[in-house]
Design an enzyme around this catalytic site. Structure first.
Site, mmCIF file in Angstrom:
data_model
loop_
_atom_site.group_PDB
_atom_site.id
_atom_site.type_symbol
_atom_site.label_atom_id
_atom_site.label_comp_id
_atom_site.label_asym_id
_atom_site.label_seq_id
_atom_site.Cartn_x
_atom_site.Cartn_y
_atom_site.Cartn_z
ATOM 1 N N GLY A 22 -4.833 -0.210 5.611
ATOM 2 C CA GLY A 22 -3.841 0.549 6.371
ATOM 3 C C GLY A 22 -3.047 -0.251 7.386
ATOM 4 O O GLY A 22 -2.579 0.313 8.380
ATOM 5 N N SER A 23 -2.852 -1.566 7.142
ATOM 6 C CA SER A 23 -2.034 -2.310 8.117
ATOM 7 C C SER A 23 -0.573 -1.865 8.058
ATOM 8 O O SER A 23 0.124 -1.856 9.076
ATOM 9 C CB SER A 23 -2.169 -3.824 7.915
ATOM 10 N N LYS A 101 -3.523 5.163 -6.304
ATOM 11 C CA LYS A 101 -3.535 6.201 -7.348
ATOM 12 C C LYS A 101 -2.113 6.586 -7.729
ATOM 13 O O LYS A 101 -1.204 6.503 -6.909
ATOM 14 C CB LYS A 101 -4.272 7.445 -6.834
ATOM 15 N N HIS A 119 5.542 -2.847 -2.339
ATOM 16 C CA HIS A 119 4.873 -3.708 -3.331
ATOM 17 C C HIS A 119 4.972 -5.159 -2.851
ATOM 18 O O HIS A 119 6.041 -5.593 -2.406
ATOM 19 C CB HIS A 119 5.544 -3.553 -4.698
ATOM 20 N N ASP A 160 5.377 1.014 -10.085
ATOM 21 C CA ASP A 160 6.289 -0.039 -9.585
ATOM 22 C C ASP A 160 7.642 -0.035 -10.288
ATOM 23 O O ASP A 160 8.264 -1.087 -10.472
ATOM 24 C CB ASP A 160 5.643 -1.441 -9.761
ATOM 25 N N GLU A 189 6.133 -7.265 4.646
ATOM 26 C CA GLU A 189 6.011 -5.846 4.268
ATOM 27 C C GLU A 189 6.131 -4.949 5.491
ATOM 28 O O GLU A 189 6.848 -3.942 5.481
ATOM 29 C CB GLU A 189 4.650 -5.579 3.619
HETATM 30 C C1 GRF Z 1 -0.107 -4.286 0.658
HETATM 31 O O1 GRF Z 1 0.008 -5.624 0.268
HETATM 32 C C2 GRF Z 1 0.753 -3.423 -0.216
HETATM 33 O O2 GRF Z 1 1.914 -4.054 -0.658
HETATM 34 C C3 GRF Z 1 -0.132 -3.166 -1.390
HETATM 35 O O3 GRF Z 1 -1.422 -3.026 -0.835
HETATM 36 C C4 GRF Z 1 -1.502 -3.752 0.396
HETATM 37 C C5 GRF Z 1 -1.929 -2.749 1.421
HETATM 38 O O4 GRF Z 1 -2.189 -3.312 2.640
HETATM 39 N N1 GRF Z 1 0.353 -2.047 -2.148
HETATM 40 P P1 GRF Z 1 -2.534 -2.368 3.869
HETATM 41 O O5 GRF Z 1 -3.603 -1.383 3.405
HETATM 42 O O6 GRF Z 1 -1.286 -1.675 4.289
HETATM 43 O O7 GRF Z 1 -3.096 -3.283 4.908
#
Ligand code: GRF
Length: 203
Positions: A22-23, A101, A119, A160, A189
């Site tokens: 959940g970052s 999911k 992604h 995706d 991201e």
């Molecule tokens: C991220 O790299 C996102 O692109 C991918 O899963 C990872 C999730 O990271 N779908 P976080 O849980 O938000 O830390």
């Protein structure tokens, strides 16, 4: 009416789906709290009751729910429960943040064009089923790419696959491993998701 109240009235309500750390959720929560995104996270849903993302949501005072194959063994009822939970919290935009999911037809149809995913690569390269986590970055290295990045895209029935909304480029460096690329991409991201949601919530 005071400008701060006006802003609050026009605030969008976000729903977030997250399966693990959940970052990205944290970046969204922080940006909402700082007023960088004119929105409030109304509910966080996970398929994983142990996800750190749920703890992050609780810490921020955001309601959480766990919806998975155990709570709802039937696919259709599970999808209806998910969509119903978002609707009951007034959610207008759904952000997938590391959600593992596929979404069902109720949720996809009700929120079509209003569901975003992040992604960790430059789609359409390195996407699709099985392309998640370290697999993505290992494939980037194996292909000898000199750059990778992050993509925000609309979510549809295919992994995706939905329209690309925004991308950020990140260099691949000489001594990179999948882990060092993942860390660099994750920073991109967070920034890209916040910028994209901020723009969406201004509309
Ligand atoms: C991220 O790299 C996102 O692109 C991918 O899963 C990872 C999730 O990271 N779908 P976080 O849980 O938000 O830390």
């Amino acid at each position: 009416m005071a400008p701060s109240l006006l802003r609050r009235y026009s605030m969008k309500l976000l729903g977030v789906l997250a399966s693990h750390g959940g970052s990205n959720l944290q970046a969204i929560l922080d940006a909402c709290a700082m007023g960088r995104i004119n929105a409030r996270v109304a509910v966080v849903i996970s398929n994983n009751g142990n996800a750190l993302a749920l703890e992050r949501a609780r810490q921020a005072g955001v309601p959480v729910a766990v919806i998975n194959g155990k709570t709802h063994p039937d696919d259709t009822l599970r999808d209806q429960a998910l969509c119903g939970k978002f609707r009951s919290h007034g959610v207008e935009i759904i952000a997938l943040a590391g959600y593992m999911k596929r979404l069902g037809s109720d949720t996809l149809n009700h929120y079509r064009g209003k569901i975003l995913n992040v992604h960790p690569a430059l789609l359409p390269k390195f996407g699709g089923q099985g392309m998640y986590g370290h697999y993505v970055h290992e494939a980037v290295l194996a292909a000898g790419e000199i750059e990778t990045g992050a993509t925000i895209h609309l979510v549809d029935e295919v992994y995706d696959h939905g329209a690309i909304v925004a991308q950020a480029r990140v260099p691949v460096l000489k001594d990179d491993t999948a882990a060092t690329i993942a860390a660099r991409v994750l920073v991109a991201e967070h920034r890209l998701y916040v910028e994209t949601l901020a723009a969406w919530c201004r509309q």
